[in-house]
Design a protein around this motif. Structure first.
Motif, PDB file in Angstrom:
ATOM      1  N   ARG A 127     -57.800   6.109 -57.927  1.00 35.44           N
ATOM      2  CA  ARG A 127     -57.232   5.045 -57.108  1.00 35.44           C
ATOM      3  C   ARG A 127     -58.252   4.539 -56.094  1.00 35.44           C
ATOM      4  O   ARG A 127     -58.387   3.334 -55.880  1.00 35.44           O
ATOM      5  CB  ARG A 127     -55.986   5.554 -56.377  1.00 35.44           C
ATOM      6  CG  ARG A 127     -55.392   4.532 -55.424  1.00 35.44           C
ATOM      7  CD  ARG A 127     -54.122   5.021 -54.785  1.00 35.44           C
ATOM      8  NE  ARG A 127     -54.370   6.094 -53.818  1.00 35.44           N
ATOM      9  CZ  ARG A 127     -53.436   6.626 -53.043  1.00 35.44           C
ATOM     10  NH1 ARG A 127     -52.188   6.191 -53.132  1.00 35.44           N
ATOM     11  NH2 ARG A 127     -53.728   7.591 -52.204  1.00 35.44           N
ATOM     12  N   MET A 162     -54.659  -5.172 -57.295  1.00 30.96           N
ATOM     13  CA  MET A 162     -53.749  -6.308 -57.426  1.00 30.96           C
ATOM     14  C   MET A 162     -53.392  -6.905 -56.076  1.00 30.96           C
ATOM     15  O   MET A 162     -53.481  -8.108 -55.871  1.00 30.96           O
ATOM     16  CB  MET A 162     -52.464  -5.866 -58.143  1.00 30.96           C
ATOM     17  CG  MET A 162     -52.585  -5.888 -59.657  1.00 30.96           C
ATOM     18  SD  MET A 162     -51.141  -5.153 -60.433  1.00 30.96           S
ATOM     19  CE  MET A 162     -49.833  -6.183 -59.814  1.00 30.96           C
ATOM     20  N   VAL A 163     -52.987  -6.052 -55.137  1.00 37.31           N
ATOM     21  CA  VAL A 163     -52.445  -6.550 -53.874  1.00 37.31           C
ATOM     22  C   VAL A 163     -53.568  -7.024 -52.952  1.00 37.31           C
ATOM     23  O   VAL A 163     -53.453  -8.058 -52.304  1.00 37.31           O
ATOM     24  CB  VAL A 163     -51.606  -5.452 -53.183  1.00 37.31           C
ATOM     25  CG1 VAL A 163     -51.135  -5.915 -51.822  1.00 37.31           C
ATOM     26  CG2 VAL A 163     -50.444  -5.070 -54.054  1.00 37.31           C
ATOM     27  N   VAL A 164     -54.654  -6.240 -52.887  1.00 41.62           N
ATOM     28  CA  VAL A 164     -55.684  -6.545 -51.902  1.00 41.62           C
ATOM     29  C   VAL A 164     -56.752  -7.480 -52.471  1.00 41.62           C
ATOM     30  O   VAL A 164     -57.194  -8.414 -51.815  1.00 41.62           O
ATOM     31  CB  VAL A 164     -56.328  -5.241 -51.387  1.00 41.62           C
ATOM     32  CG1 VAL A 164     -57.440  -5.536 -50.402  1.00 41.62           C
ATOM     33  CG2 VAL A 164     -55.261  -4.364 -50.758  1.00 41.62           C
ATOM     34  N   GLU A 203     -52.505  -0.727 -57.729  1.00 40.30           N
ATOM     35  CA  GLU A 203     -51.906  -1.286 -56.522  1.00 40.30           C
ATOM     36  C   GLU A 203     -52.945  -2.009 -55.644  1.00 40.30           C
ATOM     37  O   GLU A 203     -52.771  -3.175 -55.301  1.00 40.30           O
ATOM     38  CB  GLU A 203     -51.219  -0.170 -55.720  1.00 40.30           C
ATOM     39  CG  GLU A 203     -50.487  -0.635 -54.470  1.00 40.30           C
ATOM     40  CD  GLU A 203     -49.186  -1.350 -54.777  1.00 40.30           C
ATOM     41  OE1 GLU A 203     -48.714  -1.259 -55.926  1.00 40.30           O
ATOM     42  OE2 GLU A 203     -48.657  -2.008 -53.866  1.00 40.30           O
ATOM     43  N   GLY A 204     -54.018  -1.315 -55.296  1.00 40.88           N
ATOM     44  CA  GLY A 204     -55.037  -1.910 -54.429  1.00 40.88           C
ATOM     45  C   GLY A 204     -55.692  -3.138 -55.047  1.00 40.88           C
ATOM     46  O   GLY A 204     -55.697  -4.215 -54.439  1.00 40.88           O
TER      47      GLY A 204
END
Lengths: 303, 254
Positions: free
Chosen positions: B162, B116-118, B113-114
């Motif tokens: 993560r 990819m998004v950030v 998540e991090g």
């Protein structure tokens, strides 16, 4: 041998019978009686309606009449548009209610206060007659028209039902967002997500799971409330049925036609809700995802 | 030795209760610092002030050449826009007591998540690196499971992966084993020991005296919002000078 007693105090533990004794389950004659009574009542009801003053052939005839089917089409369209508007407004105002900006919070509160605090039928009538307040709709560079041309019965129905639904849903969304654990936001923050990213990717998807049951109720409710549009000259299904029975006098028959269509619509919505809830709830089940009966059945056919 | 983190007079109050009374603390790159202390002594709040999850009432944290949450201009601290603060925060890997895994994402989904998004990595790239990290914490075969299907120890190992996925300069651990059943504590500490051995800069708030003794380069003991004792683990734990620290260690070691 016919000793009926649960008192074994006198028996030595060594004299207790083995574990392979047959077990006689307790009988429940009350259940059978209640079931039979209900079946009888149901049968009487069916018989009453079959023998009653309803001309069933007329019900069958009008069930697929073009006017009725077209009316149901309008019913579905109003439901869909009003629900979409309601969800959009619900999420928008629901998030505003939780804003750090007190002005936004107040505006959202005002919206809920007004539209949840007045009857939806009244709101429909006001939208329908809005031209009396604002004869012209004028937005510089965008639109300049007579209000009566813009707010047709259909538009009034969608606005009235949608804006009203939005006020309820905004409360649901507010509760749903509030129920997402604060730690989820903190984790998103420490990964470097902006507030918008955290809202879209972390909070709202988890809110969906919480608000879906209510949203399903809203969809079912909206399908039925769309019949209120009949009062503002919108030819949705109920209005179409009324127009027909004013002419042919088959009042009950046509009302039953409507009831059948509404039931069909709400049944389909309930099924859709079930699958949506399962989709959004897949992460919260402890067990690995279960295969549904349909796939099991077809897998059996293939094998 | 290069300085990685310095807190400069961090103060924080909740209502009338002063939780942090001006904390000055230095951590070097490659160092493992354990913060010990009784409940309510302010150690978690200090950690949360370092990465600005709590905004300090006074003082600031300096990490890797930047003041967290502020820009220094004309002798004054100017609050940073949220986006720049988040960029700084992503350089501080945070592991929470209650894991805070994203409940609606799989194990793999949590770790990618991090990045990819950030950081804008592609899904393939993020996945490849995430699987390496999950392998490192021994959770690769659970990549498709959801957090609700994991034990506490497994959740915490995923949470560590993560945080590492953002390639932070410093890892912060906020009582990472306090919410775990006793038999699950070991697997998480094992992962943390491996990180320490690999030279990761770590600040660990913990009640695990054994871990502190074995892994920490330095230990500080906080009591009532103050650092009462600081130094190498062996010295602080075996011969504390401060009587209240002695009393605290006596309670937890017995």
């Amino acid at each position: 041998m016919a000793v009926v007693s649960s008192d074994l105090t006198g028996t030595s533990p060594d004299a207790l019978p083995g574990a392979d004794l047959p077990v006689h389950r307790l009988r429940h004659p009350g259940r059978w009686l209640a079931g039979a009574a209900v079946v009888v009542v149901l049968a009487l009801l069916v018989q009453a309606f079959a023998a009653g003053n309803i001309r069933w052939p007329i019900v069958g005839e009008f069930l697929t009449a073009p006017v009725i089917v077209k009316g149901f089409g309008w019913t579905l369209l109003i439901t869909f548009c009003a629900l979409a508007l309601g969800i959009f407004l619900g999420f928008g105002f629901g998030m505003m209610r939780l804003s750090a900006n007190p002005v936004l919070r107040f505006a959202a509160w005002l919206y809920v206060w007004i539209f949840r605090g007045t009857p939806v039928l009244l709101q429909l009538l006001i939208w329908f007659n809005i031209a009396l307040i604002f004869p012209r709709l004028y937005i510089p560079g965008l639109i300049d028209a007579r209000m009566v041309d813009v707010v047709t019965p259909f538009v009034a129905a969608v606005l009235g039902l949608g804006v009203n639904e939005g006020s309820y849903l905004s409360e649901v969304v507010r509760g749903g967002i509030g129920a997402v654990d604060r730690g989820q936001v903190e984790a998103a923050n420490t990964l470097g997500m902006t507030p918008g990213q955290a809202m879209r990717r972390i909070i709202l998807p988890q809110t969906m799971r919480l608000v879906l049951p209510t949203l399903g109720n809203s969809a079912v409710g909206m399908l039925k409330f769309s019949s209120l549009a009949a009062t503002i000259a919108m030819t949705e299904m109920l209005n179409a049925a009324q127009r027909i029975y004013f002419i042919n006098g088959a009042v009950i028959e046509l009302l039953f036609v409507c009831a059948i269509w509404y039931l069909a619509g709400t049944t389909v919505l309930s099924i859709g809700q079930h699958y949506l809830e399962r989709h959004f709830g897949r992460s919260s089940s402890i067990a690995p995802p279960r295969r549904n009966w349909l796939r099991r059945a077809t897998a059996g056919v293939q094998a | 030795m290069t300085l990685a983190v310095r807190t400069v007079g961090i103060r924080k109050s909740f209502g009338a209760h002063e939780v942090l009374k001006g904390i000055n603390l230095d951590v070097n790159y490659g160092e493992v610092l354990c913060i010990l202390g009784p409940s309510g002594s302010g150690k978690s709040t200090l950690l949360r002030c370092i990465n600005h999850l709590e905004v300090p009432d006074g003082g600031y944290a300096w990490v890797d050449g930047q003041i967290i949450g502020y820009a220094l201009k004309c002798g004054a601290l100017h609050e940073l826009p949220v986006k720049r603060l988040r960029t700084q925060q992503s350089q501080l890997g945070m592991v929470f007591q209650h894991f805070n895994l994203f409940a609606h994402r799989t194990v793999l989904g949590n770790v990618i998540e991090g990045p990819m998004v950030v950081r804008g990595l592609s899904r393939e790239e993020a996945t490849a690196r995430a699987m390496d990290l999950l392998d490192m914490v021994g959770m690769a075969e659970k990549a498709e499971a959801y957090p609700a299907q994991l034990s506490g120890g497994q959740k915490q190992r995923v949470a560590i992966a993560r945080a590492l996925a953002m390639e932070p300069r410093v890892m912060l651990f906020d009582e990472p084993t306090s919410a775990l059943d006793p038999e699950l504590v070991g697997e998480v500490l094992e992962v943390m020991k491996r990180l320490a051995a690999a030279g990761t800069t770590m600040i660990v708030v913990t009640h695990e005296i054994g871990f502190a003794r074995e892994v920490a380069d330095r230990v500080v003991v906080m009591i009532d919002g103050d650092i009462r004792e600081a130094g190498p683990a062996s010295e602080v734990l075996s011969a504390p000078a401060d009587p209240r620290v002695r009393a605290f260690l006596g309670r937890v070691l017995s």
